[in-house]
Design an enzyme around this catalytic site. Structure first.
Site, PDB file in Angstrom:
ATOM      1  N   CYS A 181       0.865  -1.175   0.000  1.00 51.45           N
ATOM      2  CA  CYS A 181       0.000   0.000   0.000  1.00 51.45           C
ATOM      3  C   CYS A 181       0.903   1.227   0.000  1.00 51.45           C
ATOM      4  CB  CYS A 181      -0.959  -0.019   1.193  1.00 51.45           C
ATOM      5  SG  CYS A 181      -0.147  -0.055   2.810  1.00 51.45           S
ATOM      6  N   THR A 182       0.357   2.383   0.289  1.00 47.67           N
ATOM      7  CA  THR A 182       1.135   3.623   0.176  1.00 47.67           C
ATOM      8  C   THR A 182       2.300   3.669   1.159  1.00 47.67           C
ATOM      9  OG1 THR A 182      -0.868   4.784  -0.490  1.00 47.67           O
ATOM     10  CG2 THR A 182       1.009   6.145   0.170  1.00 47.67           C
TER      11      THR A 182
END
Length: 330
Positions: A181-182
């Site tokens: 994810c980020t």
């Protein structure tokens, strides 16, 4: 070399906080005293934030977080920026630091069991193996603008829908699952849930896309990385960069992501500059004619202001063209 005028810090930490609501109020005042801007979520389970300010203010903030003692394993991702990435400072108490619907620590507890953490170079070495599946656990509007080459993406509007998608992933149970994810925070719960549901070889990219860009050059990350501040997206690939997103209106390849100028829509979408001016920053002709349409200045970013409750808006957000937005991610 001149020192950056401002910095932006992206971080999270799963660590129990007693009286978290009071902590949030006190933490807000502390951040304001340093002259920081940003958004922080405080929950009983920990912290999740993005803050921006001068290098001196950011250094003082990081030192204070570590000095607390509860957050010693916090890892800050630091970006040098030309101007603060926010214009206000918010610090709010919420039930979770990332909305997943998995609040019960007896079911999912990132402090007890998660996927194996891979450093960026380890992730890069593993990601192309035949026995590996790369899983993007982010929302549609995030992976539409950038994702790893050959990644499996999920049709979700918000991370809280991730648990509903587990059955779709059962075809990969015999593979090594590399989640990303980020900044890593969603993977903590996503990987833990996958393990709980019987997936045996589960991993996660430690520090997320942002750290991967800084430490591994971002190789094979296609497009840009969506971030939860005024920048909207950032470049992470310095090795083999590409643009994969297209304009919603004309299909032209573009990496520019904006919010619809209609505040009752506010959809995240990609739009080229030509269509931006032609559509006045709107995703559709209907939004373009909306009586409360905001003035488009070419950026597609708007300062949030309190709005009256709109029943029609709430109803529309249940459909795919109006995804609910998550406030902050690390």
């Amino acid at each position: 070399m001149n020192m950056a005028q401002y910095q932006t810090l992206l971080y999270y930490c799963y660590s129990p906080i007693e009286n978290a609501e009071q902590f949030a109020a006190d933490h807000l005042e502390f951040c304001r005293s340093l002259g920081l801007f940003g958004r922080i979520i405080v929950a009983d389970e920990g912290l999740n934030g993005t803050v921006s300010g001068t290098p001196e203010a950011c250094k003082a903030y990081m030192e204070a977080v570590y000095a607390d003692g509860r957050f010693n394993h916090t890892e800050f991702k630091i970006d040098d920026v030309e101007e603060p990435s926010f214009i206000k400072m918010h610090c709010r108490y919420k039930p979770e630091i990332v909305h997943s619907g998995l609040r019960d620590p007896k079911i999912i507890n990132p402090n007890e069991r998660t996927g194996v953490h891979l450093e960026p170079t380890e992730f890069m070495e593993m990601k192309d193996r035949d026995d590996v599946v790369i899983l993007d656990v982010r929302s549609n509007y995030e992976h539409s603008v950038g994702r790893f080459k050959n990644a499996v993406t999920l049709d979700i509007e918000n991370f809280r829908e991730f648990p509903e998608k587990i059955k779709e992933l059962e075809q990969y149970k015999d593979k090594k699952i590399l989640t990303y994810c980020t900044g890593g925070i969603k993977c903590e719960k996503a990987s833990a849930l996958l393990l709980k549901e019987g997936f045996e070889d589960v991993y996660q990219l430690h520090g997320g896309i942002i750290k991967y860009g800084k430490e591994a050059g971002g190789k094979d990350f296609e497009g840009q990385c969506y971030v939860f501040d005024n920048r909207v997206t950032v470049d992470v690939n310095a090795v083999n960069p590409s643009v994969i997103s297209t304009c919603k209106n004309c299909g032209t390849t573009t990496s520019k992501m904006i919010n619809c100028a209609n505040p009752d829509c506010n959809e995240h979408f990609t739009q080229c500059d030509a269509c931006g001016w032609e559509m006045d920053g709107c995703c559709s002709d209907t939004c373009k004619e909306h009586p409360r349409k905001r003035e488009y200045d070419g950026t597609g970013y708007y300062v949030k202001v309190p709005q009256p409750v709109n029943v029609e808006k709430i109803s529309k957000r249940k459909h795919k063209n109006f995804p609910p937005k998550e406030n902050v991610e690390a």
